[in-house]
Design a protein around this motif. Structure first.
Motif, short mmCIF file in Angstrom:
data_model
loop_
_atom_site.label_atom_id
_atom_site.label_comp_id
_atom_site.label_asym_id
_atom_site.label_seq_id
_atom_site.Cartn_x
_atom_site.Cartn_y
_atom_site.Cartn_z
N LEU A 1 -20.19 -5.97 -78.04
CA LEU A 1 -20.14 -5.06 -77.47
C LEU A 1 -19.63 -3.33 -77.45
CD1 LEU A 1 -16.97 -6.41 -75.19
CD2 LEU A 1 -19.42 -6.76 -74.32
N SER A 2 -19.92 -2.92 -77.01
CA SER A 2 -19.81 -1.21 -77.60
C SER A 2 -19.17 -0.56 -76.03
CB SER A 2 -21.16 -1.08 -78.03
OG SER A 2 -21.63 0.30 -77.93
N TYR A 3 -18.35 1.09 -76.39
CA TYR A 3 -18.18 1.43 -75.68
C TYR A 3 -19.34 2.01 -74.25
CZ TYR A 3 -13.71 1.27 -78.36
OH TYR A 3 -12.71 0.60 -78.97
N THR A 4 -20.60 1.56 -74.90
CA THR A 4 -21.05 2.08 -73.84
C THR A 4 -22.45 0.93 -73.36
OG1 THR A 4 -23.00 4.09 -73.73
CG2 THR A 4 -23.34 3.23 -75.89
N THR A 5 -23.39 1.08 -72.52
CA THR A 5 -24.54 0.50 -72.19
C THR A 5 -25.39 0.58 -72.78
OG1 THR A 5 -24.14 1.71 -69.95
CG2 THR A 5 -22.79 -0.16 -70.11
N PHE A 6 -26.49 -0.26 -72.65
CA PHE A 6 -27.91 0.00 -73.36
C PHE A 6 -29.20 -0.02 -72.04
CE2 PHE A 6 -25.08 0.07 -76.95
CZ PHE A 6 -25.94 1.12 -77.49
N ALA A 7 -29.80 -0.45 -72.36
CA ALA A 7 -31.31 -0.73 -70.85
C ALA A 7 -32.44 -0.70 -71.82
CB ALA A 7 -31.46 0.09 -70.03
N PHE A 8 -32.66 -1.73 -72.11
CA PHE A 8 -33.79 -2.43 -72.46
C PHE A 8 -35.22 -2.54 -71.48
CE2 PHE A 8 -30.85 -4.39 -74.78
CZ PHE A 8 -31.46 -3.95 -76.46
N SER A 9 -36.38 -2.17 -71.74
CA SER A 9 -37.67 -1.81 -71.08
C SER A 9 -38.98 -1.91 -71.76
CB SER A 9 -37.93 -0.41 -70.02
OG SER A 9 -38.16 0.75 -71.48
N GLY A 10 -40.26 -1.93 -71.36
CA GLY A 10 -41.78 -1.94 -71.94
C GLY A 10 -41.89 -2.99 -73.02
N LEU A 11 -41.80 -4.24 -72.34
CA LEU A 11 -42.13 -5.07 -73.88
C LEU A 11 -43.42 -5.14 -73.94
CD1 LEU A 11 -40.96 -7.07 -75.72
CD2 LEU A 11 -41.64 -8.81 -73.96
N ASN A 12 -44.65 -4.61 -75.35
CA ASN A 12 -45.28 -4.58 -75.26
C ASN A 12 -45.66 -5.61 -76.38
OD1 ASN A 12 -48.31 -4.26 -74.56
ND2 ASN A 12 -48.19 -3.25 -76.75
N VAL A 13 -46.88 -6.92 -76.87
CA VAL A 13 -47.44 -7.18 -77.89
C VAL A 13 -48.30 -7.02 -78.40
CG1 VAL A 13 -47.51 -9.64 -78.86
CG2 VAL A 13 -45.60 -8.82 -76.92
N ALA A 14 -48.62 -6.57 -79.26
CA ALA A 14 -50.76 -6.50 -80.01
C ALA A 14 -50.67 -7.22 -80.96
CB ALA A 14 -50.45 -4.92 -80.36
N THR B 1 -32.35 1.99 -74.43
CA THR B 1 -32.13 3.61 -73.40
C THR B 1 -30.45 3.47 -73.49
OG1 THR B 1 -33.24 4.32 -72.61
CG2 THR B 1 -31.62 5.18 -71.20
N ASN B 2 -29.89 4.39 -74.15
CA ASN B 2 -28.19 4.72 -74.15
C ASN B 2 -28.04 4.77 -72.75
OD1 ASN B 2 -25.55 5.06 -73.83
ND2 ASN B 2 -25.43 5.92 -75.89
N THR B 3 -27.44 3.93 -71.35
CA THR B 3 -27.52 4.56 -70.10
C THR B 3 -25.46 4.53 -69.86
OG1 THR B 3 -26.55 2.08 -69.87
CG2 THR B 3 -28.79 2.98 -69.19
N GLY B 4 -24.98 4.85 -71.19
CA GLY B 4 -23.50 4.46 -70.92
C GLY B 4 -23.07 5.97 -70.77
N SER B 5 -21.91 6.49 -71.32
CA SER B 5 -20.92 7.61 -71.16
C SER B 5 -21.16 8.61 -72.37
CB SER B 5 -19.73 8.10 -70.23
OG SER B 5 -18.63 6.45 -70.62
N VAL B 6 -21.07 7.47 -73.87
CA VAL B 6 -20.57 8.08 -75.16
C VAL B 6 -22.34 7.47 -76.25
CG1 VAL B 6 -18.40 8.01 -74.63
CG2 VAL B 6 -19.68 5.74 -75.92
N LYS B 7 -21.63 8.20 -77.32
CA LYS B 7 -23.06 8.16 -78.47
C LYS B 7 -22.60 6.60 -78.46
CE LYS B 7 -24.16 10.00 -82.94
NZ LYS B 7 -24.40 10.54 -83.37
N VAL C 1 -29.10 5.16 -83.29
CA VAL C 1 -27.86 5.38 -82.59
C VAL C 1 -28.56 6.25 -81.78
CG1 VAL C 1 -26.02 6.51 -83.59
CG2 VAL C 1 -27.07 5.46 -84.88
N LEU C 2 -28.21 6.12 -80.24
CA LEU C 2 -28.41 6.82 -79.25
C LEU C 2 -27.47 7.86 -78.78
CD1 LEU C 2 -30.70 4.11 -77.40
CD2 LEU C 2 -31.95 6.01 -79.14
N GLU C 3 -27.65 9.05 -78.38
CA GLU C 3 -27.19 10.23 -77.56
C GLU C 3 -26.58 9.89 -76.29
OE1 GLU C 3 -25.38 12.31 -79.28
OE2 GLU C 3 -25.75 12.47 -80.71
N VAL C 4 -26.17 10.22 -75.54
CA VAL C 4 -26.32 9.65 -73.95
C VAL C 4 -27.37 9.97 -73.69
CG1 VAL C 4 -25.00 10.24 -71.72
CG2 VAL C 4 -23.63 9.71 -73.78
N ASN C 5 -28.05 9.05 -72.75
CA ASN C 5 -29.23 9.13 -72.12
C ASN C 5 -30.44 9.04 -72.84
OD1 ASN C 5 -28.33 9.16 -69.68
ND2 ASN C 5 -27.95 11.07 -69.65
N GLY C 6 -30.29 8.66 -74.50
CA GLY C 6 -31.03 9.29 -75.27
C GLY C 6 -32.08 7.47 -75.07
#
Length: 784
Positions: free
Chosen positions: A649-662, A697-703, A729-734
């Motif tokens: 776990l983390s003190y922030t949350t993350f979202a994954f998107s855009g899977l691509n295979v080449a 993407t960091n969708t939470g409130s802290v880095k 390492v992602l900043e908020v909304n990064g």
């Protein structure tokens, strides 16, 4: 008949057996019966080692037979405290060699650092950190005059949950273990220190690792597919990284001791993997003279006098061992010395900073370097894994009163520099358990150390500059914030002030070389947790754990709000923990192994194999589960673990998107590799066949940092296997782009008949996410 002549006859018979060996038709050819493979191949010399071998051959050409033999066997000496030594040859200006424990930091010396141990590095899932840590550790070895660091550990891999040495390695997963071993070898050897990657191979229990009385060493019986896809895999990565040394293990492999197993050393290591360096025995792991020489062993520790020494010279003169074999032993050893630049005039003399007795007068040699301070701290930090955080119990929010309990919160009562581990008197807690350090553990409820643990015990332990305990770090924070701090480290049922903002219970699960743990939880420790939880609505549990620890006796208690596996964090244990508890730092560690709900979920892999029945004198450990250990087994059997591999776990949350295979159109997707043998196997095994990309993407409130994980389903194998990881390492909304290259080996399975890695045609399911069971992105790679 002399022993040398007898072993010579046995060796010749083995060679004849090899010539007459049946054609390999299936995997059963290997199981329990190690095939012979002779002769031991001379180093083929890759382009990376060409200059070193040119020098080494010229050097060895100057030596007498006795001098060559002296390079192959350790000598006991009192002028330094090296774990093992090769004597100098003054007439050719060879200073000798110093071999030193261990892969987690130099041991048994003063002025050295206690780095985070292997399991903590595995929990970090951080290649860059593993590399920097290796550079820092190796710099201390070099300053102290050590030529060979006895590590990293990639075996045991963690097949047996109770294994006393799992903490020394990185992970139960061969891909993660191999990736971090690669970085460790590259980082260490960039400083000029030879890595001794150990223990080769299938060394998965301490119980009966060595003969005891009339009982022989345990035999690890496994098929060829399991060997390649699981236990050999991380060694292959280490060889590909260029390691100068491999240490053979104590156990037997399919009925033949590892340090005289011709199939393992001559075939797998020196032929198939193109290993350029030399093989050293584990200390006391040699059981024959001529047989081990012909099977590919190059150096024996701690002394060559028992089976080699004069006996090896005799074996050459009577023809039992060829002169070319001894030349190859010596050349491999000296080539590794040249390859790392240890012939340089600025390389410290062997053992010059490692006193034989630190309590006697000796020269002060400073190993540590302040420039690595942040790496030591980061290693401790990223090895902590937060697995429960109910009601946002963490991070702590300006608490007015904290109550601290548990025997692991304080600094250990003593730490003896002479052997780099806790004194034996500190190993037990009341009736917690007793143990015998040889090959068995007496019945008890568990093993714990009275004080915070910075590493496990045995040869993998390391030396601290200091120990930052949780109690000391919390005291400093309480003083800064003007927070009340109560503590009780002795009671199993302590008094609790119910107005405490948080009650922290700090305990441990200790493990050590020489014995396997009696079980995976203990009533003594669980009672402390439950007794505190009964009186405190916000009970936070912290385990410094050198082994897997079951938690189901207390984890669902409504007042147990948080659980942290701190692993084996080194000297910055307390500092790292308190920074995480208060949210000054964010959790980013992930579980490098799985925690089930019950011992039965391990399906017999929770305890070591014992001698029984017709094998009362020859213990057998049958790896009948094949590649299905840890999350592979839980997936196959549809068992839901308490905490899955890759979870954290983390003190922030993350979202994954855009899977691509080449698919890489410029790379061949023929069924089998065709490239020449390089370090690590056929060179086209390392070709990138396909690339998977995605975004996070960091969708939470802290880095925060997240370990993005790629799993692949290889046809005919486990449902999914780890085949990539990144840690942005992602900043908020990064948002960060993720790139996972897939090599031919990553996508292949071992063909036991062809004796090659096979890239199958068809569809490969792909999964990307934050753990082995949280994989929101799915896709398919098609190879045709």
């Amino acid at each position: 008949m002399s022993s040398s002549v007898l072993y010579g006859i046995l060796g010749l018979l083995a060679c004849q057996a090899a010539a007459q060996a049946d054609v390999i038709t299936d995997d059963s050819y290997f199981y329990g019966d190690s095939p012979p493979f002779y002769p031991s191949p001379n180093a083929t010399v890759s382009s990376n080692w060409a200059a070193a071998y040119e020098k080494a051959r010229a050097f060895v050409g100057q030596l007498t037979l006795e001098e060559k033999v002296n390079l192959t066997g350790g000598v006991r000496q009192s002028e330094n405290g090296c774990s093992g030594s090769i004597a100098a040859i003054p007439r050719v200006n060879f200073p000798g060699l110093c071999l030193s424990d261990a892969g987690n930091g130099i041991r048994s010396v003063d002025y050295a650092t206690s780095w985070a141990s292997g399991w903590s590095v595995g929990a970090s899932f951080n290649r860059e950190l593993a590399h920097k840590r290796a550079v820092g550790i190796a710099s201390e070895f070099r300053k102290k005059g050590s030529n060979i660091a006895l590590g990293p550990v990639v075996g045991p891999l963690g097949r047996v949950a109770e294994n006393g040495r799992n903490w020394e390695g990185f992970s139960n997963d061969p891909y993660l273990c191999g990736a971090l071993a690669y970085e460790t070898v590259q980082g260490s050897q960039s400083v000029g220190v030879i890595t001794s990657v150990k223990h080769f191979v299938a060394y998965e229990q301490e119980t009966y690792r060595n003969p005891v009385g009339n009982v022989s060493s345990v035999s690890s019986n496994l098929d060829d597919k399991t060997m390649h896809e699981l236990y050999l895999w991380p060694f292959q990565d280490a060889v590909h990284a260029g390691t100068g040394n491999i240490m053979c293990s104590y156990n037997q492999i399919n009925g033949s001791w590892a340090c005289q197993n011709s199939w393992a050393m001559n075939n797998l290591l020196k032929t198939e993997l193109g290993f350029q360096g030399f093989v050293v025995s584990d200390w006391g792991g040699q059981h024959s003279g001529v047989a081990s020489a012909n099977a590919g062993l190059d150096m024996v520790m701690p002394t060559g006098s028992t089976y080699w020494g004069d006996n090896l010279t005799l074996a050459v003169t009577n023809g039992s061992v060829t002169a070319a074999r001894v030349d190859d032993m010596a050349t491999r050893i000296i080539a590794a010395w040249y390859q790392m630049g240890q012939d340089s005039s600025d390389y410290p003399a062997p053992g010059s900073g490692i006193p034989y007795d630190v309590s006697a007068p000796h020269e002060k040699v400073i190993g540590w370097d302040k420039s690595y301070k942040d790496i030591v701290y980061q290693g401790a930090l990223e090895g902590h894994v937060l697995v429960k955080n109910a009601n946002n119990a963490l991070p702590l929010q300006s608490p007015q009163l904290i109550s601290l309990y548990g025997y692991s919160a304080k600094t250990p009562d003593s730490f003896y520099v002479g052997n780099g581990e806790w004194n034996e008197g500190d190993y037990s807690l009341g009736e917690n358990a007793t143990y015998t350090a040889a090959n068995s553990v007496e019945e008890g409820t568990g093993i714990a150390v009275n004080g915070t643990i910075i590493s496990g015990g045995g040869s993998g332990a390391n030396m601290p500059m200091y120990i930052s305990s949780p109690f000391e770090a919390l005291t400093a924070r309480a003083q800064e914030d003007y927070t009340g701090l109560y503590w009780d480290f002795e009671s199993t049922d302590p008094e609790v002030d119910p107005t405490s903002d948080a009650c922290i219970v700090d305990v441990n699960a200790f493990a050590s070389e020489g014995w396997d743990r009696p079980n995976l939880h203990d009533d003594y420790t669980d009672s402390i947790i439950l007794n505190v939880a009964a009186k405190c609505a916000n009970t936070i549990v912290v385990f410094q754990n050198a082994g897997a620890r079951l938690v189901d006796t207390f984890i669902d208690h409504p007042n147990v709000t948080a659980l942290i596996f701190a692993h084996v964090p080194g000297q910055d244990s307390g500092k790292a923990l308190v920074s995480l508890l208060y949210g000054d730092e964010n959790f980013s560690g992930k579980m490098p192994y799985s925690i089930p709900k019950n011992e039965s979920d391990y399906a017999g892999l929770d305890a070591p194999s014992l001698p029984e029945g017709e094998f009362a004198y020859f213990p057998q450990s049958n790896f009948s589960e094949g590649v299905y250990i840890d999350y592979r087994a839980f997936d196959a059997k549809n068992i839901t673990p308490r905490y899955e591999f890759g979870f954290g776990l983390s003190y922030t949350t993350f979202a994954f998107s855009g899977l691509n295979v080449a698919l890489n159109g410029s790379v061949s997707t023929a069924s089998y590799p065709t490239g020449q043998i390089v370090e690590g196997g056929q060179e086209d095994l390392w070709d990138v066949v396909a690339t998977v990309t995605a975004s996070i993407t960091n969708t939470g409130s802290v880095k925060g940092a997240e370990v993005a994980q790629l799993y692949v389903g290889i046809p005919g194998g486990p449902v999914k296997q780890l085949r990539g990881f990144e840690k942005p390492v992602l900043e908020v909304n990064g948002t960060a782009s993720l790139t996972f290259p897939l090599t031919r080996r990553d996508l292949s399975s071992w063909d036991t008949v062809a004796q090659k890695w096979e890239l199958q045609q068809g569809s490969y399911p792909l999964y990307v996410g934050s753990s082995s069971r949280d994989l929101p992105l799915t896709g398919t790679l098609t190879i045709s």
